[in-house]
Design a protein around this motif. Sequence first.
Motif, PDB file in Angstrom:
ATOM      1  N   TRP A   1      14.983  -0.926   4.977  1.00 14.14           N
ATOM      2  CA  TRP A   1      16.372  -1.054   4.543  1.00 14.14           C
ATOM      3  C   TRP A   1      17.280  -1.187   5.761  1.00 14.14           C
ATOM      4  N   LEU A   2      18.554  -1.504   5.515  1.00 19.14           N
ATOM      5  CA  LEU A   2      19.547  -1.595   6.586  1.00 19.14           C
ATOM      6  C   LEU A   2      20.425  -0.353   6.572  1.00 19.14           C
ATOM      7  N   GLU A   3      20.743   0.136   7.777  1.00 18.12           N
ATOM      8  CA  GLU A   3      21.664   1.262   7.928  1.00 18.12           C
ATOM      9  C   GLU A   3      22.761   0.872   8.898  1.00 18.12           C
ATOM     10  N   GLN A   4      23.965   1.401   8.642  1.00 17.88           N
ATOM     11  CA  GLN A   4      25.076   1.243   9.574  1.00 17.88           C
ATOM     12  C   GLN A   4      25.555   2.633   9.963  1.00 17.88           C
ATOM     13  N   ARG A   5      25.272   2.983  11.197  1.00 13.71           N
ATOM     14  CA  ARG A   5      25.636   4.302  11.741  1.00 13.71           C
ATOM     15  C   ARG A   5      25.205   5.435  10.813  1.00 13.71           C
ATOM     16  N   GLY A   6      23.934   5.385  10.383  1.00 16.26           N
ATOM     17  CA  GLY A   6      23.358   6.457   9.565  1.00 16.26           C
ATOM     18  C   GLY A   6      23.580   6.330   8.075  1.00 16.26           C
ATOM     19  N   LYS A   7      24.338   5.329   7.630  1.00 19.67           N
ATOM     20  CA  LYS A   7      24.606   5.150   6.202  1.00 19.67           C
ATOM     21  C   LYS A   7      23.836   3.920   5.697  1.00 19.67           C
ATOM     22  N   GLN A   8      23.081   4.103   4.624  1.00 23.40           N
ATOM     23  CA  GLN A   8      22.318   2.999   4.050  1.00 23.40           C
ATOM     24  C   GLN A   8      23.271   1.971   3.442  1.00 23.40           C
ATOM     25  N   ILE A   9      23.125   0.688   3.853  1.00 29.67           N
ATOM     26  CA  ILE A   9      24.013  -0.350   3.327  1.00 29.67           C
ATOM     27  C   ILE A   9      23.271  -1.412   2.516  1.00 29.67           C
ATOM     28  N   SER A  10      21.961  -1.320   2.431  1.00 32.74           N
ATOM     29  CA  SER A  10      21.205  -2.276   1.622  1.00 32.74           C
ATOM     30  C   SER A  10      20.263  -1.513   0.706  1.00 32.74           C
ATOM     31  N   PRO A  11      19.821  -2.160  -0.370  1.00 34.98           N
ATOM     32  CA  PRO A  11      18.800  -1.514  -1.192  1.00 34.98           C
ATOM     33  C   PRO A  11      17.519  -1.351  -0.387  1.00 34.98           C
ATOM     34  N   LYS A  12      16.725  -0.373  -0.746  1.00 36.87           N
ATOM     35  CA  LYS A  12      15.432  -0.198  -0.087  1.00 36.87           C
ATOM     36  C   LYS A  12      14.442  -1.203  -0.668  1.00 36.87           C
ATOM     37  N   ILE A  13      13.724  -1.851   0.227  1.00 31.39           N
ATOM     38  CA  ILE A  13      12.678  -2.787  -0.168  1.00 31.39           C
ATOM     39  C   ILE A  13      11.367  -2.040   0.000  1.00 31.39           C
ATOM     40  N   VAL A  14      10.625  -1.892  -1.090  1.00 29.10           N
ATOM     41  CA  VAL A  14       9.404  -1.090  -1.078  1.00 29.10           C
ATOM     42  C   VAL A  14       8.207  -1.973  -1.375  1.00 29.10           C
ATOM     43  N   PHE A  15       7.200  -1.900  -0.504  1.00 26.91           N
ATOM     44  CA  PHE A  15       5.925  -2.566  -0.733  1.00 26.91           C
ATOM     45  C   PHE A  15       4.892  -1.474  -0.934  1.00 26.91           C
ATOM     46  N   THR A  16       4.145  -1.583  -2.027  1.00 27.19           N
ATOM     47  CA  THR A  16       3.108  -0.598  -2.327  1.00 27.19           C
ATOM     48  C   THR A  16       1.771  -1.304  -2.423  1.00 27.19           C
ATOM     49  N   CYS A  17       0.777  -0.770  -1.775  1.00 28.12           N
ATOM     50  CA  CYS A  17      -0.559  -1.341  -1.811  1.00 28.12           C
ATOM     51  C   CYS A  17      -1.501  -0.318  -2.431  1.00 28.12           C
ATOM     52  N   THR A  18      -2.258  -0.741  -3.420  1.00 29.31           N
ATOM     53  CA  THR A  18      -3.251   0.149  -4.021  1.00 29.31           C
ATOM     54  C   THR A  18      -4.625  -0.479  -3.863  1.00 29.31           C
ATOM     55  N   ILE A  19      -5.592   0.357  -3.599  1.00 27.57           N
ATOM     56  CA  ILE A  19      -6.975  -0.102  -3.461  1.00 27.57           C
ATOM     57  C   ILE A  19      -7.815   0.657  -4.479  1.00 27.57           C
ATOM     58  N   GLY A  20      -8.540  -0.088  -5.279  1.00 25.49           N
ATOM     59  CA  GLY A  20      -9.400   0.543  -6.277  1.00 25.49           C
ATOM     60  C   GLY A  20     -10.287  -0.485  -6.946  1.00 25.49           C
ATOM     61  N   ASN A  21     -11.483  -0.083  -7.331  1.00 21.08           N
ATOM     62  CA  ASN A  21     -12.441  -0.956  -8.004  1.00 21.08           C
ATOM     63  C   ASN A  21     -12.701  -2.234  -7.196  1.00 21.08           C
ATOM     64  N   GLY A  22     -12.693  -2.130  -5.881  1.00 15.50           N
ATOM     65  CA  GLY A  22     -12.965  -3.288  -5.058  1.00 15.50           C
ATOM     66  C   GLY A  22     -11.823  -4.280  -4.987  1.00 15.50           C
ATOM     67  N   GLN A  23     -10.656  -3.923  -5.515  1.00 23.61           N
ATOM     68  CA  GLN A  23      -9.515  -4.821  -5.500  1.00 23.61           C
ATOM     69  C   GLN A  23      -8.374  -4.208  -4.709  1.00 23.61           C
ATOM     70  N   THR A  24      -7.575  -5.053  -4.132  1.00 22.08           N
ATOM     71  CA  THR A  24      -6.388  -4.607  -3.424  1.00 22.08           C
ATOM     72  C   THR A  24      -5.183  -5.270  -4.067  1.00 22.08           C
ATOM     73  N   ARG A  25      -4.145  -4.484  -4.344  1.00 21.34           N
ATOM     74  CA  ARG A  25      -2.912  -5.022  -4.938  1.00 21.34           C
ATOM     75  C   ARG A  25      -1.739  -4.689  -4.033  1.00 21.34           C
ATOM     76  N   VAL A  26      -0.907  -5.673  -3.825  1.00 22.34           N
ATOM     77  CA  VAL A  26       0.298  -5.464  -3.036  1.00 22.34           C
ATOM     78  C   VAL A  26       1.474  -5.752  -3.941  1.00 22.34           C
TER      79      VAL A  26
END
Length: 104
Positions: A77-102
């Motif tokens: 995310w973007l911060e301006q002097r300690g204050k968040q100014i953009s939404p948080k962009i979240v990437f999650t990766c899961t690994i299971g059953n021989g598959q990977t998902r992003v």
Amino acid sequence: MKLEKLNFDLPEIPSLNIADVISRFISEQQKKEEEIFTSALRIKADPPIKGEITKGKVRWRGIRIVQYNDGFKYTKWLEQRGKQISPKIVFTCTIGNGQTRVMG
């Protein structure tokens, strides 16, 4: 009832080039991230950036990119002097059953 034998070729399944798929996914995510961050710089920054977005304008306003990695979860995310100014962009990766998902 008489069964007839069908004679035809099945359509060929196109080969899936995983490198191209990953490259296209990353490119699309970067484009979305750029749109989100540009919008934040033009609307939420104090003062908002007008005209071309340059490194000097960003630094003068005290804006920085914050990145946080927690195992299989990556947040940015973007911060301006300690204050968040953009939404948080979240990437999650899961690994299971021989598959990977992003998830972006």
